[in-house]
Design a protein around this motif. Structure first.
Motif, short mmCIF file in Angstrom:
data_model
loop_
_atom_site.label_atom_id
_atom_site.label_comp_id
_atom_site.label_asym_id
_atom_site.label_seq_id
_atom_site.Cartn_x
_atom_site.Cartn_y
_atom_site.Cartn_z
N LEU A 109 0.81 -1.23 0.00
CA LEU A 109 0.00 0.00 0.00
C LEU A 109 0.84 1.27 0.00
N HIS A 110 2.16 1.13 0.23
CA HIS A 110 2.96 2.34 0.39
C HIS A 110 2.90 3.28 -0.82
N ALA A 111 3.20 2.75 -2.00
CA ALA A 111 3.22 3.62 -3.20
C ALA A 111 1.85 4.25 -3.47
N PRO A 112 0.77 3.44 -3.48
CA PRO A 112 -0.54 4.08 -3.70
C PRO A 112 -0.92 5.06 -2.59
N PHE A 113 -0.46 4.80 -1.37
CA PHE A 113 -0.73 5.71 -0.27
C PHE A 113 -0.12 7.08 -0.57
N GLU A 114 1.15 7.06 -1.01
CA GLU A 114 1.82 8.33 -1.35
C GLU A 114 1.09 9.02 -2.48
N LYS A 115 0.64 8.22 -3.46
CA LYS A 115 -0.06 8.81 -4.60
C LYS A 115 -1.37 9.46 -4.13
N ALA A 116 -2.08 8.76 -3.26
CA ALA A 116 -3.35 9.29 -2.75
C ALA A 116 -3.12 10.60 -2.00
N LEU A 117 -2.02 10.65 -1.22
CA LEU A 117 -1.68 11.88 -0.49
C LEU A 117 -1.37 13.01 -1.47
N ARG A 118 -0.54 12.67 -2.45
CA ARG A 118 -0.08 13.64 -3.43
C ARG A 118 -1.25 14.24 -4.22
N GLU A 119 -2.23 13.37 -4.50
CA GLU A 119 -3.38 13.84 -5.29
C GLU A 119 -4.48 14.43 -4.42
N GLY A 120 -4.25 14.48 -3.13
CA GLY A 120 -5.28 15.01 -2.23
C GLY A 120 -6.47 14.08 -2.12
N HIS A 121 -6.26 12.80 -2.49
CA HIS A 121 -7.35 11.82 -2.43
C HIS A 121 -7.48 11.24 -1.03
N LEU A 122 -6.48 11.50 -0.22
CA LEU A 122 -6.51 11.03 1.16
C LEU A 122 -5.89 12.09 2.07
N VAL A 123 -6.60 12.41 3.15
CA VAL A 123 -6.06 13.31 4.16
C VAL A 123 -6.14 12.58 5.49
N PRO A 124 -5.03 11.99 5.95
CA PRO A 124 -5.09 11.24 7.21
C PRO A 124 -5.37 12.16 8.41
N VAL A 125 -6.15 11.64 9.35
CA VAL A 125 -6.43 12.38 10.58
C VAL A 125 -5.77 11.63 11.74
N CYS A 126 -4.97 12.34 12.54
CA CYS A 126 -4.32 11.71 13.70
C CYS A 126 -4.82 12.38 14.97
N PHE A 127 -4.87 11.64 16.04
CA PHE A 127 -5.27 12.19 17.34
C PHE A 127 -4.06 12.25 18.26
N VAL A 128 -3.88 13.37 18.96
CA VAL A 128 -2.78 13.47 19.92
C VAL A 128 -3.16 14.33 21.12
N SER A 129 -2.36 14.19 22.15
CA SER A 129 -2.34 15.19 23.20
C SER A 129 -0.89 15.61 23.34
N ALA A 130 -0.63 16.84 22.93
CA ALA A 130 0.75 17.33 23.02
C ALA A 130 1.16 17.43 24.48
N LYS A 131 0.16 17.61 25.33
CA LYS A 131 0.43 17.81 26.75
C LYS A 131 0.82 16.52 27.45
N THR A 132 -0.01 15.46 27.25
CA THR A 132 0.29 14.20 27.95
C THR A 132 1.20 13.31 27.12
N GLY A 133 1.34 13.60 25.85
CA GLY A 133 2.19 12.76 24.99
C GLY A 133 1.42 11.65 24.30
N ALA A 134 0.11 11.51 24.60
CA ALA A 134 -0.68 10.46 23.96
C ALA A 134 -0.68 10.66 22.44
N GLY A 135 -0.37 9.62 21.70
CA GLY A 135 -0.42 9.68 20.24
C GLY A 135 0.77 10.35 19.59
#
Ligand SMILES: Nc1nc2c(ncn2[C@@H]2O[C@H](COP(=O)(O)OP(=O)(O)OP(=O)(O)O)[C@@H](O)[C@H]2O)c(=O)[nH]1
Ligand SMILES: [Mg+2]
Length: 683
Positions: free
Chosen positions: A220-246
């Motif tokens: 999936l790596h190459a198509p993943f990069e392609k999807a990112l490059r084409e704006g076909h995928l925008v990953p969403v990540c969750f974090v807490s900068a304060k506690t370090g979670a994620g």
């Protein structure tokens, strides 16, 4: 310092609303990679990013900070940008230096204006985008709802790559090893949604997927990069900068999934001048000619002018001879630096993807391109769009004699900040400093005081009113002086007529039979123009007037230039007084960019300022551009008002549209003020 090949480099800009936690997150990422031993905090003023005194005092980033971290054989160049609208120029500039824009959204405040704008600007620049939901530790946050609004505002292609778990204490991966329970939604479902989205960009893989029902993550790596490059995928990540979670998981995403410079969309460059310029894209090849773009310039009190650039092609070393933009004479790089907030580390070389700096090269200005192809000059990048600086103050030095230094320092500040301008208004004879907002202005003035020891007085800029007439009238004056021997004599009869708005001034000589000798007519005109420059009723330049000189008298001995200047001036004043003079005020077109929900308030406020809305258009989901017309004089304090109406999410710009008759009350006030000041002068 170790060197990294281009394929092992990632470049990421942290962008988004002020207070969403970008600086704290940068600190957490530096800590997770081991670049720092302990995380500083914004509150204590101990972060790597916010190293400037004013940033510590205000607890907001004011400039883009250049950081880097090394982890898992990869170097990540990280740019922490300010989110406050006053300093947004710094964030826009940073977008040109990276492959990935990571838009940070606070789980507490949700999606705000700057986040929307950044998503849009990053898409326009064809950057790969990532949405980071920060502060998942905070109380009273509704993460499922926030994820839904992210998808409805920014598109269905925004898919979680991990999900909060354990009540926001950690996150579970939904891509590499989708195994575990999340606080909401389902890890399995999120995984399938990601794979479905990714395979859509590769037909072969798609049919394989339909056959087998599963695909190994490596595939999936190459198509993943392609999807990112084409704006076909925008990953969403969750974090807490304060506690370090994620945070470790986010680092993993940056290393494993964010594009390296060869996997992103290379930027456009232009060579040649004006219309003849041709475009080309850089290639992230270390062996080719050097192409590096200066996206930030700093006046460092210790090392002098620092040009910070992103290498897009070729290799820069200490010995490289580089040419600046249009120039011909190369400079030798000498010392090459990498930055970690306020600290410089010397490096041997910079390859495509690296962000580095050179010191003390005077020719380097913001947005220039550094290159080493001697047969080509005039290399540029596509121009950047920055908001127009609107908030203005008229400035004068507190100490006499500082004028020259102030002008030099301002000149240097403008070279590093594309959202700062200095105008000299000749009609009001004022030097006006314009910035994006009040905080921006204050930061400039404070820097002038602390770094350069220059004290400045400020006041609101004068409004450039004008005067004109509305009727035809006759004017006459005889100038006659007999003092001792030689006398002065000149007599002028003239007519004034109003001209169309914007038509300007016209002077016609219709005298016959040499009543005013030819050589004295310029003196008459000079007298009239003296009044034009300073006005007749309220002290403002007069415009749109025709003056026809049709009669006069002279004296063979006593007629002199000075006599006709005086006669011309007074005859003109005489006519203007009878020609129903008025004051004109500048009307400007304004464009306000704000959340949709503020439309009513903006329109109401504009009409209370004698203005009106003329149109609206949608810019991004939930964001409108409202255009309108209003008198400039009624817009005093508009920036502050807009800030309070929109909770800091609005921005605006204006342009002169035309001049209109000032309302009677304003006219009376201006005339009275002028009379009073004249009286003072005469006394
Ligand atoms: N609860 C909680 N607070 C956080 C988190 N991250 C940051 N904060 C707090 O949010 C406030 C703003 O954080 P900053 O890191 O300065 O935000 P920023 O995005 O850099 O802001 P600007 O520099 O103004 O654009 C600070 O008081 C932080 O302590 C988090 O994950 N959880
Ligand atoms: Mg910050």
């Amino acid at each position: 310092m170790a060197n990294y090949a281009t394929s092992n480099i990632r470049t990421v800009a942290l962008v988004g609303q002020g207070g969403s936690g970008k600086t704290t997150l940068a600190e957490a990422l530096l800590l997770a990679s081991g670049a720092i031993k302990e995380a500083g905090t914004v509150e204590r003023g101990t972060t790597v990013s916010d190293f400037e005194p004013l940033e510590k005092t205000w607890q907001h980033s004011l400039r883009a900070s250049i950081l880097h971290l090394d982890t898992q054989d990869t170097r990540v160049h990280l740019i922490d940008t300010p989110g406050f609208p006053d300093f947004i120029g710094q964030a826009i500039g940073a977008l040109d230096a990276v492959e990935t824009a990571a838009v940070v959204v606070s789980a507490q405040s949700g999606i705000e204006m700057i986040a929307s704008q950044m998503m849009d600007w990053a898409a326009k620049r064809r950057l790969c985008r990532l949405v980071i939901v920060n502060k998942i530790d905070a109380d009273n946050v509704d993460l499922p709802n926030l994820l839904a609004s992210i998808q409805s505002l920014f598109g269905k292609e925004c898919l979680p790559i991990n999900l909060p778990a354990g009540g926001g204490k950690r996150v579970v991966d939904c891509f590499f090893n989708p195994d575990g329970e999340s606080d909401f939604s389902s890890v399995g479902q999120a995984h399938r949604a990601l794979v479905d989205q990714v395979v859509e960009v590769d037909e072969e893989l798609m049919s394989l997927y339909l056959e087998q029902g599963e695909i190994a993550p490596e595939e999936l790596h190459a198509p993943f990069e392609k999807a990112l490059r084409e704006g076909h995928l925008v990953p969403v990540c969750f974090v807490s900068a304060k506690t370090g979670a994620g945070v470790a998981e986010l680092l993993e995403v940056l290393v494993k999934l964010a594009p390296n410079p060869a996997e992103g969309n290379p930027p456009l460059f232009y060579k040649g001048e004006g219309d003849a310029a041709t475009e080309f894209r850089s290639e992230p090849d270390p062996k080719k000619h050097v192409l590096a773009h200066v996206f930030k310039v700093v006046m460092d009190p210790f090392v002098g002018k620092l040009g910070i650039f992103r290498v897009h092609q070729g290799t820069v070393t200490k010995d490289t001879q580089l040419i600046v933009g249009d120039g011909r004479k190369p400079f030798k790089v000498g010392h090459l630096f990498m930055l970690q907030g306020g600290k410089n580390v010397e490096i041997e070389r910079a390859v495509p993807g690296d962000i580095a700096a050179v010191a003390k090269v005077d020719e380097i200005d913001f947005d220039c391109v550094l290159h080493d192809s001697h047969d080509e000059d005039h290399i540029h990048m596509r121009p950047l769009e920055f908001p127009t600086p609107m908030q203005g103050v008229a400035i004068t030095p507190k100490k006499r004699g500082d004028e020259q230094r102030i002008s030099e320092v301002l000149h240097r500040m403008i070279a590093e900040d594309p959202t700062l301008v200095v105008e000299h208004d000749s009609s009001t004879n004022e030097t006006v400093l314009r910035a994006l907002g009040d905080l921006h202005l204050r930061s400039v003035l404070e820097r002038m005081a602390s770094q350069f020891k220059l004290e400045i007085d400020t006041r609101p800029p004068r409004i450039p009113y004008r005067e004109t007439i509305t009727a035809q009238a006759e004017g006459f004056h005889r100038h006659k002086k007999q003092t001792g021997g030689a006398g002065q004599f000149g007599e002028v009869s003239l007519r004034v007529e109003p001209r169309e708005r914007g038509a300007g001034f016209e002077f016609l000589d219709q005298t016959k039979g040499g009543v005013i000798p030819h050589q004295f007519m310029p003196a008459v005109q000079k007298g009239v123009e003296q009044v034009l420059g300073i006005g007749a009723i309220a002290g403002f330049p007069m415009q749109d007037v025709r003056v026809i000189v049709h009669d006069g008298k002279h004296h063979p001995v006593d007629s002199k230039e000075i006599a006709f200047v005086s006669a011309g001036r007074k005859a003109f004043l005489d006519a203007v007084e009878k020609a129903r003079p008025i004051v004109l005020e500048p009307i400007v077109t304004v464009e306000v960019i704000c959340p949709e929900t503020n439309t009513g308030d903006i329109a109401g406020d504009l009409s209370s300022r004698r203005g009106q809305v003329t149109g609206t258009r949608g810019l991004q989901p939930g964001v409108l551009a409202i255009s309108g017309l209003a008198p400039l004089a009624a817009l005093e304090g508009y920036s502050a008002r807009l800030k309070s109406v929109t909770g800091g999410h609005g921005s605006w710009s204006m342009q002169l549209s035309h001049y209109e008759q000032a309302p009677p009350q304003l006219q009376q006030q201006l005339v009275a003020e002028y009379k009073k000041s004249r009286k003072h002068e005469e006394e």
